[in-house]
Design a protein around this motif. Structure first.
Motif, PDB file in Angstrom:
ATOM      1  N   GLU A   2     -37.769 -73.723   0.397  1.00  0.00           N
ATOM      2  CA  GLU A   2     -37.442 -74.341  -0.745  1.00  0.00           C
ATOM      3  C   GLU A   2     -36.703 -73.293  -1.140  1.00  0.00           C
ATOM      4  O   GLU A   2     -36.928 -72.359  -0.796  1.00  0.00           O
ATOM      5  CB  GLU A   2     -39.112 -74.274  -1.415  1.00  0.00           C
ATOM      6  N   TYR A   3     -35.353 -73.947  -2.110  1.00  0.00           N
ATOM      7  CA  TYR A   3     -34.775 -72.660  -3.126  1.00  0.00           C
ATOM      8  C   TYR A   3     -35.490 -72.128  -3.924  1.00  0.00           C
ATOM      9  O   TYR A   3     -35.857 -72.802  -4.768  1.00  0.00           O
ATOM     10  CB  TYR A   3     -33.618 -73.802  -3.506  1.00  0.00           C
ATOM     11  N   ARG A   4     -35.262 -71.395  -3.888  1.00  0.00           N
ATOM     12  CA  ARG A   4     -36.050 -70.187  -5.348  1.00  0.00           C
ATOM     13  C   ARG A   4     -35.242 -69.706  -5.914  1.00  0.00           C
ATOM     14  O   ARG A   4     -34.402 -68.617  -5.907  1.00  0.00           O
ATOM     15  CB  ARG A   4     -36.714 -68.972  -4.581  1.00  0.00           C
ATOM     16  N   ASP A   5     -35.445 -70.350  -7.212  1.00  0.00           N
ATOM     17  CA  ASP A   5     -34.204 -69.426  -8.396  1.00  0.00           C
ATOM     18  C   ASP A   5     -34.481 -67.774  -8.691  1.00  0.00           C
ATOM     19  O   ASP A   5     -35.831 -67.427  -8.931  1.00  0.00           O
ATOM     20  CB  ASP A   5     -34.197 -70.224  -9.522  1.00  0.00           C
ATOM     21  N   GLY A   6     -32.981 -67.510  -9.105  1.00  0.00           N
ATOM     22  CA  GLY A   6     -33.453 -65.650  -8.739  1.00  0.00           C
ATOM     23  C   GLY A   6     -33.956 -65.479 -10.385  1.00  0.00           C
ATOM     24  O   GLY A   6     -34.567 -64.400  -9.955  1.00  0.00           O
ATOM     25  N   ALA A   7     -33.724 -66.361 -10.943  1.00  0.00           N
ATOM     26  CA  ALA A   7     -34.590 -65.764 -12.704  1.00  0.00           C
ATOM     27  C   ALA A   7     -35.691 -66.049 -12.467  1.00  0.00           C
ATOM     28  O   ALA A   7     -36.005 -64.680 -13.238  1.00  0.00           O
ATOM     29  CB  ALA A   7     -33.887 -67.232 -13.471  1.00  0.00           C
ATOM     30  N   ASP A   8     -36.578 -65.835 -11.352  1.00  0.00           N
ATOM     31  CA  ASP A   8     -37.486 -66.382 -11.389  1.00  0.00           C
ATOM     32  C   ASP A   8     -37.643 -65.138 -11.035  1.00  0.00           C
ATOM     33  O   ASP A   8     -38.934 -64.501 -10.739  1.00  0.00           O
ATOM     34  CB  ASP A   8     -38.381 -67.442 -10.918  1.00  0.00           C
ATOM     35  N   TYR A   9     -37.472 -64.598 -10.392  1.00  0.00           N
ATOM     36  CA  TYR A   9     -37.878 -63.813  -9.691  1.00  0.00           C
ATOM     37  C   TYR A   9     -36.980 -61.794  -9.867  1.00  0.00           C
ATOM     38  O   TYR A   9     -36.746 -60.462  -9.541  1.00  0.00           O
ATOM     39  CB  TYR A   9     -37.379 -63.112  -7.920  1.00  0.00           C
ATOM     40  N   LEU A  10     -36.770 -61.563 -11.170  1.00  0.00           N
ATOM     41  CA  LEU A  10     -36.305 -60.960 -12.060  1.00  0.00           C
ATOM     42  C   LEU A  10     -36.545 -60.167 -13.309  1.00  0.00           C
ATOM     43  O   LEU A  10     -37.856 -61.847 -13.829  1.00  0.00           O
ATOM     44  CB  LEU A  10     -34.843 -61.044 -12.517  1.00  0.00           C
ATOM     45  N   PRO A  11     -37.123 -58.554 -13.610  1.00  0.00           N
ATOM     46  CA  PRO A  11     -37.951 -58.063 -14.543  1.00  0.00           C
ATOM     47  C   PRO A  11     -37.299 -59.138 -15.979  1.00  0.00           C
ATOM     48  O   PRO A  11     -36.147 -59.869 -15.896  1.00  0.00           O
ATOM     49  CB  PRO A  11     -37.970 -56.740 -14.099  1.00  0.00           C
ATOM     50  N   PRO A  12     -38.040 -59.059 -16.787  1.00  0.00           N
ATOM     51  CA  PRO A  12     -37.528 -59.272 -18.041  1.00  0.00           C
ATOM     52  C   PRO A  12     -36.024 -58.292 -18.591  1.00  0.00           C
ATOM     53  O   PRO A  12     -35.972 -57.206 -17.879  1.00  0.00           O
ATOM     54  CB  PRO A  12     -38.863 -59.237 -19.115  1.00  0.00           C
ATOM     55  N   PRO A  13     -35.541 -58.885 -19.113  1.00  0.00           N
ATOM     56  CA  PRO A  13     -34.556 -57.995 -19.489  1.00  0.00           C
ATOM     57  C   PRO A  13     -34.517 -56.912 -20.489  1.00  0.00           C
ATOM     58  O   PRO A  13     -33.712 -55.811 -20.481  1.00  0.00           O
ATOM     59  CB  PRO A  13     -34.197 -59.370 -20.808  1.00  0.00           C
ATOM     60  N   GLU A  14     -35.261 -57.116 -21.490  1.00  0.00           N
ATOM     61  CA  GLU A  14     -35.592 -55.427 -21.794  1.00  0.00           C
ATOM     62  C   GLU A  14     -36.341 -54.450 -20.880  1.00  0.00           C
ATOM     63  O   GLU A  14     -35.475 -53.089 -20.710  1.00  0.00           O
ATOM     64  CB  GLU A  14     -37.118 -55.642 -23.005  1.00  0.00           C
ATOM     65  N   GLU A  15     -36.811 -55.240 -20.329  1.00  0.00           N
ATOM     66  CA  GLU A  15     -37.534 -54.180 -18.361  1.00  0.00           C
ATOM     67  C   GLU A  15     -36.250 -54.272 -17.727  1.00  0.00           C
ATOM     68  O   GLU A  15     -36.009 -52.127 -17.165  1.00  0.00           O
ATOM     69  CB  GLU A  15     -38.381 -54.421 -17.577  1.00  0.00           C
ATOM     70  N   ALA A  16     -34.990 -54.421 -17.483  1.00  0.00           N
ATOM     71  CA  ALA A  16     -34.358 -54.792 -16.906  1.00  0.00           C
ATOM     72  C   ALA A  16     -33.665 -53.158 -16.985  1.00  0.00           C
ATOM     73  O   ALA A  16     -32.741 -52.286 -16.548  1.00  0.00           O
ATOM     74  CB  ALA A  16     -33.343 -55.753 -16.367  1.00  0.00           C
ATOM     75  N   LYS A  17     -33.202 -53.630 -18.743  1.00  0.00           N
ATOM     76  CA  LYS A  17     -31.934 -52.402 -19.286  1.00  0.00           C
ATOM     77  C   LYS A  17     -32.695 -51.166 -19.675  1.00  0.00           C
ATOM     78  O   LYS A  17     -32.026 -50.699 -19.118  1.00  0.00           O
ATOM     79  CB  LYS A  17     -31.920 -53.143 -21.341  1.00  0.00           C
ATOM     80  N   ALA A  18     -33.570 -51.152 -19.637  1.00  0.00           N
ATOM     81  CA  ALA A  18     -34.700 -49.973 -19.572  1.00  0.00           C
ATOM     82  C   ALA A  18     -34.243 -48.965 -18.430  1.00  0.00           C
ATOM     83  O   ALA A  18     -35.057 -47.936 -18.276  1.00  0.00           O
ATOM     84  CB  ALA A  18     -35.721 -49.841 -20.118  1.00  0.00           C
ATOM     85  N   MET A  19     -34.221 -50.099 -16.958  1.00  0.00           N
ATOM     86  CA  MET A  19     -34.771 -49.161 -15.536  1.00  0.00           C
ATOM     87  C   MET A  19     -32.371 -48.631 -15.108  1.00  0.00           C
ATOM     88  O   MET A  19     -32.061 -47.886 -14.028  1.00  0.00           O
ATOM     89  CB  MET A  19     -34.388 -50.074 -14.192  1.00  0.00           C
ATOM     90  N   ARG A  20     -31.557 -49.003 -16.847  1.00  0.00           N
ATOM     91  CA  ARG A  20     -30.585 -48.592 -15.945  1.00  0.00           C
ATOM     92  C   ARG A  20     -30.269 -46.782 -17.099  1.00  0.00           C
ATOM     93  O   ARG A  20     -30.745 -46.702 -17.426  1.00  0.00           O
ATOM     94  CB  ARG A  20     -29.242 -49.402 -16.897  1.00  0.00           C
ATOM     95  N   PRO A  21     -29.666 -46.321 -15.943  1.00  0.00           N
ATOM     96  CA  PRO A  21     -28.695 -45.013 -17.282  1.00  0.00           C
ATOM     97  C   PRO A  21     -28.170 -44.943 -18.468  1.00  0.00           C
ATOM     98  O   PRO A  21     -28.017 -46.410 -18.976  1.00  0.00           O
ATOM     99  CB  PRO A  21     -27.544 -44.377 -16.248  1.00  0.00           C
ATOM    100  N   GLY A  22     -29.154 -43.970 -18.992  1.00  0.00           N
ATOM    101  CA  GLY A  22     -28.801 -44.101 -20.278  1.00  0.00           C
ATOM    102  C   GLY A  22     -29.350 -44.855 -21.506  1.00  0.00           C
ATOM    103  O   GLY A  22     -28.997 -44.720 -22.558  1.00  0.00           O
ATOM    104  N   SER A  23     -30.785 -45.446 -21.291  1.00  0.00           N
ATOM    105  CA  SER A  23     -31.056 -46.397 -21.420  1.00  0.00           C
ATOM    106  C   SER A  23     -32.497 -45.893 -21.957  1.00  0.00           C
ATOM    107  O   SER A  23     -32.743 -44.905 -21.818  1.00  0.00           O
ATOM    108  CB  SER A  23     -32.014 -47.333 -21.081  1.00  0.00           C
TER     109      SER A  23
END
Length: 410
Positions: A389-410
């Motif tokens: 089954e194809y799994r859409d990558g969007a379903d396995y990513l953290p919410p944008p706010e959470e992902a942004k917080a993981m990046r340097p300088g956030s």
């Protein structure tokens, strides 16, 4: 021009146009390219892992020909100047420097190994050059070591580990062992899978970890160590020749008998095809069942690819093809070669691909390309994926706010 329009044009004209393109030098590296062509710098580990990177190169070459045959980008043809990094970060940085300083390329794309991708990403940050990473899977590329100048196409180790963990958590297995190459990709993949499983189950016991050096696995001792820990299941991250040696030794010694195996990347033709009838059956894997996908996007790609190369695509072919089209769409949207304009154009852009539309998220520069998850089987003496089954990558990513917080300088 949208990807679907480019692809339709390219698929229709593939047979008739490719010979003319080759004769006129409008293919990759052709000397007769128009003087106002947009130069793209491409770097990959061609000599270090040809099983993946050669199909990858074929993929971007096909896309390049289609793009140029359809009029290029904003009326300008694209020219790719390619370099081999031999799987070494230092060589990759040297190549990146030559491409940007001597060849005056508009941007960089490519790389395979995670540690190599991280090195080029750091170079892109220091030199303020746009970089579209095609294959490196480490989470660090877009999260802990992410930067404004780096974007990534393929689903990361966490995305694919989450896909696999959904199935692995259903197994009647509590004692788990892991085996992975001892470098950035392997260590980050094991960490991601453990986190994904521990979040889903509170009865998991991790009883053994094996870290063979990449390309130098001692399969006998690795298999013996895993067997001695008597796990219920194994998470495997080896690939390429290491995978072949591991499978053969494990089969000979009965390691996989009555034991579940969850294996990252093993369903990709690059790694399953060399095993042929020796492919272990029933493993849960991510991969690419190229001959069983029936969608308009993939059928168009498959027809054009087979017409040009008289061969079937591997996952590397998809990666190279989608990377080249992503570059074209970003350039077209930016209407500029300025790095800041390219970044602005790439953030949030939707691009078509043979696996369906994808988006490069503004929050972390990760694309939403997914992966196929299924089980291995042997049919007519060759390894295949079944029950996939194809799994859409969007379903396995953290919410944008959470992902942004993981990046340097956030």
């Amino acid at each position: 021009m949208a990807w679907t329009k480019r692809l339709t044009h390219g698929a229709v004209s593939a047979v008739a146009g490719i010979a003319a393109l080759a004769a006129s030098g409008l293919g990759a590296g052709g000397a007769a390219l128009a003087q106002d062509a947009i130069k793209i710098g491409e770097i990959n580990s061609y000599t270090a892992l040809p099983a993946f990177t050669e199909p990858y190169r074929m993929g971007w070459q096909l896309a390049l020909e289609e793009i140029n045959a359809a009029g290029g980008v904003n009326g300008r043809e694209l020219e790719v100047i390619s370099k081999d990094d031999a799987g070494k970060p230092g060589d990759a940085v040297t190549a990146a420097n030559e491409l940007t300083q001597r060849e005056d390329v508009a941007l960089l794309m490519g790389t395979f190994f995670s540690h190599v991708g991280l090195a080029v990403s750091d170079y892109a940050k220091q030199r303020e050059v746009f970089f579209l990473a095609a294959e490196p899977l480490t989470d660090a590329l877009v999260w802990s070591k992410g930067n404004d100048y780096t974007f990534r196409l393929r689903p990361s180790v966490t995305m694919q580990a989450e896909m696999l963990a959904e199935e692995a958590a259903k197994l009647d297995a509590t004692r788990w062992a892991t085996v992975a190459p001892n470098y950035e990709y392997g260590t980050s993949a094991v960490e991601a899978f453990k986190k994904a499983m521990d979040r889903r189950r509170d009865d998991i016991e991790w009883v053994n970890e094996q870290w063979p050096p990449f390309g130098k696995i001692d399969a006998g001792s690795t298999v013996q160590a895993l067997a001695q820990s008597e796990p219920d299941a194994i998470f495997n991250v080896t690939f390429g020749p290491d995978l072949t040696k591991f499978v053969r030794e494990g089969t000979t010694r009965g390691l996989f008998q009555d034991r579940e195996v969850v294996s990252l990347l093993t369903g990709e033709p690059e790694y399953m095809d060399p095993l042929g009838g020796e492919t272990p059956e029933g493993w849960i894997v991510t991969g690419y069942p190229w001959d069983q996908i029936d969608t308009p996007e993939h059928n168009k790609f498959l027809e054009a690819y087979q017409a040009k190369f008289d061969d079937y695509p591997r996952l590397g072919s998809i990666v190279g093809y989608a990377t080249m089209y992503s570059v074209a769409e970003i350039l077209e949207k930016a209407e500029s070669l300025d790095t800041e304009d390219l970044i602005a154009a790439a953030e949030g852009i939707e691009v078509g691909s043979p696996l369906g539309p994808i988006t490069y998220r503004a929050a972390d520069h990760q694309s939403t390309l997914g992966a196929y998850v299924g089980r291995t089987a042997v049919q007519d003496g060759k390894g295949v994926m079944v029950d996939f089954e194809y799994r859409d990558g969007a379903d396995y990513l953290p919410p944008p706010e959470e992902a942004k917080a993981m990046r340097p300088g956030s």
